[in-house]
Design a protein around this motif. Structure first.
Motif, PDB file in Angstrom:
ATOM      1  N   LEU A 158     -25.822  44.104  18.426  1.00  0.00           N
ATOM      2  CA  LEU A 158     -26.206  42.708  18.650  1.00  0.00           C
ATOM      3  C   LEU A 158     -25.786  42.275  20.056  1.00  0.00           C
ATOM      4  CD1 LEU A 158     -25.116  41.330  15.164  1.00  0.00           C
ATOM      5  CD2 LEU A 158     -27.470  41.685  15.956  1.00  0.00           C
ATOM      6  N   SER A 159     -25.884  41.001  20.333  1.00  0.00           N
ATOM      7  CA  SER A 159     -25.426  40.426  21.591  1.00  0.00           C
ATOM      8  C   SER A 159     -24.826  39.052  21.308  1.00  0.00           C
ATOM      9  CB  SER A 159     -26.585  40.295  22.588  1.00  0.00           C
ATOM     10  OG  SER A 159     -27.096  41.558  22.967  1.00  0.00           O
ATOM     11  N   ASP A 160     -24.110  38.531  22.291  1.00  0.00           N
ATOM     12  CA  ASP A 160     -23.581  37.161  22.229  1.00  0.00           C
ATOM     13  C   ASP A 160     -24.205  36.388  23.388  1.00  0.00           C
ATOM     14  OD1 ASP A 160     -21.871  37.850  20.084  1.00  0.00           O
ATOM     15  OD2 ASP A 160     -20.375  38.619  21.485  1.00  0.00           O
ATOM     16  N   PRO A 161     -25.469  35.988  23.243  1.00  0.00           N
ATOM     17  CA  PRO A 161     -26.202  35.469  24.407  1.00  0.00           C
ATOM     18  C   PRO A 161     -25.901  34.019  24.760  1.00  0.00           C
ATOM     19  CG  PRO A 161     -27.626  35.569  22.483  1.00  0.00           C
ATOM     20  CD  PRO A 161     -26.319  36.166  22.064  1.00  0.00           C
ATOM     21  N   PHE A 162     -26.003  33.744  26.064  1.00  0.00           N
ATOM     22  CA  PHE A 162     -26.058  32.377  26.577  1.00  0.00           C
ATOM     23  C   PHE A 162     -27.004  32.393  27.774  1.00  0.00           C
ATOM     24  CE2 PHE A 162     -22.645  34.325  29.003  1.00  0.00           C
ATOM     25  CZ  PHE A 162     -22.741  33.785  30.285  1.00  0.00           C
ATOM     26  N   VAL A 163     -27.414  31.214  28.214  1.00  0.00           N
ATOM     27  CA  VAL A 163     -28.424  31.116  29.270  1.00  0.00           C
ATOM     28  C   VAL A 163     -27.873  30.309  30.439  1.00  0.00           C
ATOM     29  CG1 VAL A 163     -30.756  30.298  29.857  1.00  0.00           C
ATOM     30  CG2 VAL A 163     -30.291  31.244  27.580  1.00  0.00           C
ATOM     31  N   LYS A 164     -28.101  30.823  31.650  1.00  0.00           N
ATOM     32  CA  LYS A 164     -27.786  30.077  32.866  1.00  0.00           C
ATOM     33  C   LYS A 164     -29.078  29.530  33.458  1.00  0.00           C
ATOM     34  CE  LYS A 164     -23.584  32.478  34.398  1.00  0.00           C
ATOM     35  NZ  LYS A 164     -22.953  33.233  35.525  1.00  0.00           N
ATOM     36  N   LYS A 177     -26.329  25.248  35.681  1.00  0.00           N
ATOM     37  CA  LYS A 177     -25.739  24.825  34.418  1.00  0.00           C
ATOM     38  C   LYS A 177     -25.925  25.953  33.420  1.00  0.00           C
ATOM     39  CE  LYS A 177     -26.661  19.947  35.383  1.00  0.00           C
ATOM     40  NZ  LYS A 177     -27.187  18.652  34.915  1.00  0.00           N
ATOM     41  N   LYS A 178     -25.236  25.871  32.274  1.00  0.00           N
ATOM     42  CA  LYS A 178     -25.384  26.940  31.289  1.00  0.00           C
ATOM     43  C   LYS A 178     -25.256  26.399  29.876  1.00  0.00           C
ATOM     44  CE  LYS A 178     -20.556  28.515  31.601  1.00  0.00           C
ATOM     45  NZ  LYS A 178     -19.678  29.672  31.897  1.00  0.00           N
ATOM     46  N   THR A 179     -25.851  27.150  28.935  1.00  0.00           N
ATOM     47  CA  THR A 179     -25.799  26.786  27.519  1.00  0.00           C
ATOM     48  C   THR A 179     -24.487  27.278  26.906  1.00  0.00           C
ATOM     49  OG1 THR A 179     -26.739  28.851  26.675  1.00  0.00           O
ATOM     50  CG2 THR A 179     -28.294  27.145  27.382  1.00  0.00           C
ATOM     51  N   GLY A 180     -24.298  26.934  25.652  1.00  0.00           N
ATOM     52  CA  GLY A 180     -23.206  27.521  24.884  1.00  0.00           C
ATOM     53  C   GLY A 180     -23.548  28.954  24.495  1.00  0.00           C
ATOM     54  N   VAL A 181     -22.555  29.683  24.004  1.00  0.00           N
ATOM     55  CA  VAL A 181     -22.733  31.074  23.574  1.00  0.00           C
ATOM     56  C   VAL A 181     -23.129  31.105  22.101  1.00  0.00           C
ATOM     57  CG1 VAL A 181     -21.585  33.297  23.258  1.00  0.00           C
ATOM     58  CG2 VAL A 181     -21.042  31.886  25.262  1.00  0.00           C
ATOM     59  N   ILE A 206     -38.059  24.627  45.845  1.00  0.00           N
ATOM     60  CA  ILE A 206     -37.027  25.168  44.958  1.00  0.00           C
ATOM     61  C   ILE A 206     -37.587  26.284  44.066  1.00  0.00           C
ATOM     62  CG2 ILE A 206     -35.760  22.989  44.903  1.00  0.00           C
ATOM     63  CD1 ILE A 206     -36.705  22.739  41.950  1.00  0.00           C
ATOM     64  N   ASP A 207     -36.695  27.166  43.686  1.00  0.00           N
ATOM     65  CA  ASP A 207     -36.972  28.170  42.660  1.00  0.00           C
ATOM     66  C   ASP A 207     -36.065  27.857  41.476  1.00  0.00           C
ATOM     67  OD1 ASP A 207     -38.739  29.931  44.240  1.00  0.00           O
ATOM     68  OD2 ASP A 207     -36.936  30.289  45.423  1.00  0.00           O
ATOM     69  N   LEU A 208     -36.640  27.903  40.285  1.00  0.00           N
ATOM     70  CA  LEU A 208     -35.872  27.712  39.053  1.00  0.00           C
ATOM     71  C   LEU A 208     -35.630  29.094  38.446  1.00  0.00           C
ATOM     72  CD1 LEU A 208     -34.745  26.045  36.629  1.00  0.00           C
ATOM     73  CD2 LEU A 208     -37.092  26.035  35.737  1.00  0.00           C
ATOM     74  N   VAL A 209     -34.371  29.470  38.309  1.00  0.00           N
ATOM     75  CA  VAL A 209     -34.010  30.795  37.784  1.00  0.00           C
ATOM     76  C   VAL A 209     -33.378  30.636  36.404  1.00  0.00           C
ATOM     77  CG1 VAL A 209     -32.755  32.935  38.202  1.00  0.00           C
ATOM     78  CG2 VAL A 209     -33.630  31.605  40.139  1.00  0.00           C
ATOM     79  N   ILE A 210     -33.977  31.286  35.419  1.00  0.00           N
ATOM     80  CA  ILE A 210     -33.460  31.273  34.051  1.00  0.00           C
ATOM     81  C   ILE A 210     -32.964  32.683  33.743  1.00  0.00           C
ATOM     82  CG2 ILE A 210     -33.994  30.821  31.625  1.00  0.00           C
ATOM     83  CD1 ILE A 210     -34.483  28.349  33.243  1.00  0.00           C
ATOM     84  N   SER A 211     -31.672  32.824  33.494  1.00  0.00           N
ATOM     85  CA  SER A 211     -31.112  34.148  33.208  1.00  0.00           C
ATOM     86  C   SER A 211     -30.397  34.136  31.862  1.00  0.00           C
ATOM     87  CB  SER A 211     -30.157  34.599  34.319  1.00  0.00           C
ATOM     88  OG  SER A 211     -29.145  33.641  34.536  1.00  0.00           O
ATOM     89  N   VAL A 212     -30.573  35.216  31.105  1.00  0.00           N
ATOM     90  CA  VAL A 212     -29.921  35.365  29.809  1.00  0.00           C
ATOM     91  C   VAL A 212     -28.776  36.363  29.963  1.00  0.00           C
ATOM     92  CG1 VAL A 212     -30.209  35.965  27.375  1.00  0.00           C
ATOM     93  CG2 VAL A 212     -32.091  34.862  28.615  1.00  0.00           C
TER      94      VAL A 212
END
Length: 281
Positions: A158-164, A177-181, A206-212
């Motif tokens: 599995l994983s413990d994901p969050f998003v920046k 900013k970032k989400t919770g885990v 601007i560039d919007l970067v979404i990283s998991v």
């Protein structure tokens, strides 16, 4: 066909038409478009128009590449045909790969090529988020909704994901900013909203970067994959950004395939370990 410049060759690639494409939609048709790039420069990708409900599209579009002579023998021209889908990921129909070292680019080459299956890269997962921009208040709102089919990062499978969520202004890191885990899941549900102040005069820059990311308490957190949107983006990401700008005040939600971290960073022109000077330094 190619023409020589000093230490470079200018190559024009004409994408004329396709025939008997695989039907990808339930109606027995497809909405095909073509992405064209060289393996020696993955940052520069051209994209044709989308042709609706056809298995025999006529493109008649030309794209120009400038290739250093030193890279000619190692570079491959890639043409990939995708099926456009407004509300889901775009499925690849097939591709053609042409090693440039096998061709005499002094002459015009015109020929049919059989589409082949793709050498699919490792699946990193998908993420769904909505975008809304209100020009009058300069507010950009990003709602991270959910992700699915994420890559397994832990020994448990599995994983413990969050998003920046990060904004880059003129190729420099700006706001984040970032989400919770979410613990032990490959299909996390977030539904977290983030609002940024972005003046209308800067929205094009601007560039919007979404990283998991996978959270790890013992070692450092690892990136699973990422996407970027903005006027420099291509494909699904550019369409999502354009839809947001064309529909002010209305949230626009869409799914995106996560892409390899290094590939996105290269496209953004960012260095993985680059640190900006601190103010006043």
């Amino acid at each position: 066909m190619g023409t020589w410049l000093e230490n470079c060759i200018v190559m024009k690639v004409g994408v004329k038409q396709a025939a008997d494409l695989k039907a990808m939609d339930s109606g027995g048709t497809s909405d095909p478009y073509v992405i064209v790039y060289l393996t020696s420069d993955m940052r520069k990708k051209y994209e044709s128009k989308v042709y609706r409900k056809t298995l025999n599209p006529v493109f008649n579009e030309t794209f120009t590449f400038q290739i250093p002579q030193a890279e000619m023998s190692e570079s491959t021209l890639v043409m990939q045909i995708y099926d456009f889908n407004r509300f889901a990921k775009h499925d690849i129909i097939g591709e053609v790969r042409l090693p440039l070292g096998d061709f005499d680019l002094q002459h015009v080459i015109e020929q049919w090529q059989e589409l082949t299956g793709t050498t699919e890269q490792e699946r990193l997962g998908e993420i769904c988020f909505s975008l809304r921009y209100i020009p009058s208040t300069s507010k950009l709102t990003v709602v991270i909704l959910e992700a699915k089919k994420l890559k397994r990062m832990d020994s448990s499978g599995l994983s413990d994901p969050f998003v920046k969520v990060q904004l880059i202004l003129n190729k420099k890191k700006w706001k984040k900013k970032k989400t919770g885990v979410k613990k032990s899941t490959l299909s996390p549900y977030f539904n977290e909203a983030f609002t940024f102040d972005v003046p209308f005069s800067q929205i094009q820059n601007i560039d919007l970067v979404i990283s998991v990311w996978d959270h790890d308490k013992v070692t450092k957190n690892q990136q699973i994959g990422k996407v970027f949107l903005g006027c420099r983006a291509t494909g699904n990401q550019l369409r999502h950004w354009s839809d947001m700008l064309a529909n002010p005040r209305r949230p626009i939600a869409q799914w995106h395939n996560l892409e390899p971290v290094e590939e996105v960073d290269n496209a953004l022109g960012l260095k993985s370990h680059f640190k900006l000077p601190l103010p006043g330094k």
